[in-house]
Motif scaffolding. Structure first.
Motif, short mmCIF file in Angstrom:
data_model
loop_
_atom_site.label_atom_id
_atom_site.label_comp_id
_atom_site.label_asym_id
_atom_site.label_seq_id
_atom_site.Cartn_x
_atom_site.Cartn_y
_atom_site.Cartn_z
N THR A 23 0.83 -1.21 0.00
CA THR A 23 0.00 0.00 0.00
C THR A 23 0.86 1.26 0.00
O THR A 23 0.60 2.22 -0.74
N SER A 26 2.47 1.70 -3.33
CA SER A 26 1.46 2.12 -4.31
C SER A 26 1.10 3.59 -4.14
O SER A 26 0.91 4.32 -5.13
N GLN A 27 0.99 4.06 -2.88
CA GLN A 27 0.67 5.46 -2.62
C GLN A 27 1.75 6.37 -3.19
O GLN A 27 1.46 7.44 -3.75
N SER A 29 3.73 5.72 -5.70
CA SER A 29 3.91 5.60 -7.15
C SER A 29 2.61 5.64 -7.95
O SER A 29 2.61 5.38 -9.14
N ILE A 30 1.47 6.00 -7.30
CA ILE A 30 0.17 5.96 -7.95
C ILE A 30 0.12 6.86 -9.19
O ILE A 30 -0.53 6.52 -10.20
N ASN A 31 0.80 8.00 -9.14
CA ASN A 31 0.76 8.93 -10.26
C ASN A 31 1.47 8.37 -11.50
O ASN A 31 1.24 8.86 -12.62
N GLY A 34 -0.81 4.20 -11.95
CA GLY A 34 -2.26 4.10 -11.97
C GLY A 34 -2.75 2.96 -11.09
O GLY A 34 -1.97 2.15 -10.58
N TYR A 35 -4.07 2.88 -10.92
CA TYR A 35 -4.58 1.84 -10.03
C TYR A 35 -4.44 0.45 -10.64
O TYR A 35 -4.45 -0.56 -9.93
N VAL A 38 -1.26 -0.70 -9.32
CA VAL A 38 -1.46 -1.03 -7.91
C VAL A 38 -2.05 -2.43 -7.77
O VAL A 38 -1.65 -3.23 -6.92
N LEU A 69 -7.71 -1.60 -2.48
CA LEU A 69 -7.65 -1.14 -3.87
C LEU A 69 -8.85 -0.27 -4.19
O LEU A 69 -8.72 0.79 -4.83
N PHE A 73 -7.64 3.64 -4.09
CA PHE A 73 -7.06 3.90 -5.42
C PHE A 73 -8.07 3.99 -6.56
O PHE A 73 -7.72 4.44 -7.64
#
Length: 357
Positions: A23, A26-27, A29-31, A34-35, A38, A69, A73
């Motif tokens: 998590t 993912s937070q 590198s989300i930009n 994308g989900y 993730v 998820l 996200f």
């Protein structure tokens, strides 16, 4: 296999920590991912958990990852609503893949584990069948010799010449010694497998120990030449004398059993640094090269071996050597014959110095 290493409570904890780590990654590198990316990270974590843990911690890991998820996200964020049909399809696909992956991975791992257990069981049964087949000969033969000799003496005592009686007594003695050797080997192997070998260290006369073993093998060495020259600078050795004699006994008896008549068996002992080195060699035919790696395996016997034996002697020698924190190796000499080398951490003391302590 791996799940047995971790307690159930630890499995839940580690699974949770993996989800937390996924998590956080993912937070950050989300930009960039994308989900959808993730979802792949979470799926990787669930797959790793499925390979390591029991099915219930992994199922919970799959459900928690699906929930996170959705909540963190998939837009709208921080709700459990999914507006877009595409997002909903993606979410349910992830959930299905995570659950299917969990079950299939666990099933495959469980199948492989059972298959390994069955192979191990089959291997164990085969090994003990070899042992029982060997024992049927190795124990039955001396017992039959003893019973037959005693019956002859009892039934024909008055008719037997004294020399014939003495021959029968000698046969009883040899058979009894052989029987005792096999029983000792079985007991020693049981001790090795049970892991209850505990050396009792003290000062022992290494030369005396070797002479004791040579004396025990005199009857078997009638057609061989046993050669040992005592080492004056190795009077006393800090070791377990009983363990040491067991190692020597099995190495020397192995050489006597599996070398041609009139073979010379040489026993050498010396101190190499902080190690006591014992070498048992012969000028026989040596070992086939492809058999050397298996020589110390339990119940292993050469395919062309015609003599008796249970195949325990060398494995016992190896076990007792390792119990003394030592090593044992086998090689063929360039001049012909086999060479066993035993190296045991030790220290020595001359008898004259010991008397002053």
């Amino acid at each position: 296999m791996y799940s047995a290493i971790y307690k159930r409570s630890n499995q839940y904890l580690i699974s949770g920590l993996l989800i937390v780590a996924a998590t956080l990654i993912s937070q950050l590198s989300i930009n960039h991912i994308g989900y959808q990316g993730v979802a792949l990270i979470y799926l990787l974590v669930v797959s790793i958990s499925a390979m390591l843990f029991d099915i219930f911690p992994v199922l919970i890991s799959a459900l928690v990852s699906a929930t996170l998820l959705n909540f963190l996200f998939i837009k709208p964020l921080y709700t459990f609503k999914i507006i877009s049909t595409e997002d909903a399809l993606m979410f349910f696909m992830y959930l299905i893949l995570a659950l299917v992956n969990t079950v299939l991975t666990y099933k495959i791992r469980d199948y492989n584990s059972k298959k390994r257990d069955e192979e191990e069981k089959t291997k164990t049964i085969d090994l003990y069948n070899i042992l029982l087949n060997s024992l049927s000969h190795e124990l039955r033969t001396p017992i039959a010799t003893i019973i037959g000799s005693i019956d002859t003496i009892q039934d024909q005592q008055a008719k037997l010449a004294e020399t014939h009686k003495q021959e029968l007594y000698n046969e009883i003695s040899i058979a009894s010694s052989r029987l005792n050797r096999q029983v000792e080997n079985l007991l020693n192997m049981s001790r090795l497998e049970a892991g209850i070998l505990k050396p009792s260290f003290d000062w022992f006369d290494i030369n005396e120990s070797i002479f004791n073993v040579l004396k025990q093998n005199q009857e078997h060495a009638a057609n061989h030449h046993l050669v040992f020259t005592p080492q004056k600078n190795l009077d006393l050795v800090w070791t377990d004398g009983g363990f040491l004699e067991t190692i020597l006994q099995n190495l020397i008896y192995n050489a006597l059993q599996h070398t041609p008549q009139h073979t010379t068996i040489l026993i050498e002992v010396r101190l190499e640094g902080q190690f006591l080195e014992i070498r048992v060699s012969d000028n026989g035919i040596g070992f086939p090269k492809d058999s050397i790696p298996f020589a110390f395996d339990k119940f292993y016997k050469l395919n062309n071996q015609t003599t008796g034996g249970t195949g325990l002697g060398l494995s016992i020698a190896k076990g007792f050597t390792e119990a003394l924190a030592g090593t044992i190796s086998l090689e063929n000499k360039k001049t012909g014959g086999a060479l066993f080398t035993v190296k045991i951490p030790s220290k020595t003391l001359a008898i004259k110095d010991f008397q002053h302590e």
